[in-house]
Scaffold this active site. Structure first.
Site, PDB file in Angstrom:
ATOM      1  N   CYS A 136       2.179  12.469 -12.794  1.00 10.29           N
ATOM      2  CA  CYS A 136       2.787  13.552 -12.019  1.00 10.29           C
ATOM      3  C   CYS A 136       1.757  14.525 -11.454  1.00 10.29           C
ATOM      4  O   CYS A 136       1.965  15.096 -10.372  1.00 10.29           O
ATOM      5  CB  CYS A 136       3.807  14.306 -12.874  1.00 10.29           C
ATOM      6  SG  CYS A 136       3.182  14.926 -14.447  1.00 10.29           S
ATOM      7  N   HIS A 261       4.041  21.345 -10.763  1.00 11.81           N
ATOM      8  CA  HIS A 261       2.601  21.403 -10.969  1.00 11.81           C
ATOM      9  C   HIS A 261       1.936  21.953  -9.705  1.00 11.81           C
ATOM     10  O   HIS A 261       2.320  21.599  -8.583  1.00 11.81           O
ATOM     11  CB  HIS A 261       2.023  20.009 -11.239  1.00 11.81           C
ATOM     12  CG  HIS A 261       2.400  19.423 -12.559  1.00 11.81           C
ATOM     13  ND1 HIS A 261       2.959  20.154 -13.580  1.00 11.81           N
ATOM     14  CD2 HIS A 261       2.276  18.141 -13.031  1.00 11.81           C
ATOM     15  CE1 HIS A 261       3.170  19.350 -14.623  1.00 11.81           C
ATOM     16  NE2 HIS A 261       2.761  18.137 -14.310  1.00 11.81           N
TER      17      HIS A 261
END
Length: 355
Positions: A136, A261
């Site tokens: 990710c 993120h």
């Protein structure tokens, strides 16, 4: 390797359907163009019998067994590495093309590591019948970076990540929420160790308190003090971009954000770059949103990016001391593009081959 072509819409299995990423996957399958015939939901035996909504219907979860893959054309795995290691080859042996979201096969030379906006051609060569989905953190930046690389030619990468707690699963989210309840409405964060004392042993999957704090660590220990998460960003970026010797330096940091993120990116290219050309590339790149007007206070932040699909890019600058380098700030939802969405996009590429 491609399978036989058919006029029947392919059967899709979602393995790990009841997990955090699996639940996002079911939302995504209900939102995107429907290319699927049957969608079969597979999970651990303890989850068998549950019913989950997908495409507006309630579908019963079946237990993970060899027989669960009978008739499956494509199987998406959203499970821990050890489960994928055991069961992905089983599904492939039953004739399914596996799209795996774990880290089990990413660096296997016989398994392509695919980001559809960057290297869609790679999906067609899969000698093990498995296609891998990147980590990710890598996915949160690689779509934007791939677009710039195609134009300028990347030659060095320096990255710092600011990673959400959901990257550590439900335990990460629960830990942050619990810690926030302990520190909310207090004067904590003003003297050495006061947050640690308030949190006590409730650090969950993190080595330090994450509320009112940043933790310069994600993953497990690797050689010479590097973390597994940092090595993933390095190794996966090299493989996706086809640059096996690309110099990459990464520092991964956990921050008190639930989902999304963020990364600062210092990217050096083969030739001199201009901000205007970089903005033009980013503004037109598939899967990228350019949000870059600091004078108006406009740049990507997790609070705005959460729940969205694109990679958001802002703070685009040319390096002060290097006319071949760009500085960027990027954000991406680590559960959507960072996991479920990219897996779904890969599966759709394979489905287009089969139909």
């Amino acid at each position: 390797m491609t399978g036989p072509r058919t006029t029947v819409r392919p059967t899709l299995a979602v393995v790990g359907a009841t997990g955090a990423v699996g639940m996002v996957m079911l939302q995504i399958l209900s939102q995107r163009a429907d290319v699927w015939g049957e969608i079969r939901l597979i999970a651990s035996p303890r989850s068998a019998g549950r019913k989950l909504a997908v495409r507006g219907e309630q579908v019963e979860v079946v237990a993970l067994t060899e027989e669960a893959f009978d008739g499956v054309d494509i199987a998406m795995f959203d499970v821990p590495d050890e489960v994928a290691e055991r069961w992905a080859p089983v599904a492939a042996a039953k004739g399914a093309v596996v799209v795996d979201n774990s880290g089990a096969f990413r660096m296997d030379p016989d398994v392509p590591l695919v980001v559809p906006e960057v290297n869609p051609h790679a999906v067609r060569t899969r000698p093990r019948g498995i296609v891998s989905n990147p980590n990710c953190t890598t996915l949160s930046m690689i779509v934007a970076l791939g677009a710039l690389h195609a134009e300028f030619g990347l030659r060095e990468l320096v990255v710092s990540s600011y990673q959400a707690v959901s990257g550590a699963g439900r335990a990460g989210v629960e830990t942050l929420r619990q810690q926030l309840s302990l520190v909310a409405g207090t004067e904590l964060g003003t003297t050495p160790g006061d947050v640690r004392r308030a949190v006590g042993d409730h650090t969950g999957p993190f080595p330090e308190p994450v509320a009112l704090n940043v933790v310069p660590w994600a993953g497990s220990l690797r050689e010479d003090g590097w973390s597994s998460e940092e090595m993933k960003v390095r190794d996966e970026s090299r493989k996706i971009l086809g640059l096996p010797k690309l110099p990459v330096a990464v520092t991964c940091v956990r921050v008190p954000v639930i989902t999304v993120h963020s990364l600062t990116v210092h990217a050096r290219f083969q030739d001199e770059v201009t901000v205007d050309k970089a903005r033009e590339i980013l503004a037109t790149a598939p899967g990228v949103v350019l949000c870059d007007d600091p004078a108006a206070g406009e740049f990507p932040t997790p609070a705005d990016v959460v729940g969205t699909d694109p990679t958001w890019v802002g703070r685009v600058r040319r390096a002060l001391d290097d006319p071949t380098a760009l500085e960027l700030f990027v954000c991406g939802d680590n559960l959507r593009k960072g996991a479920a969405l990219n897996t779904a996009q890969i599966a759709e590429l394979v489905a287009a081959e089969l139909v």
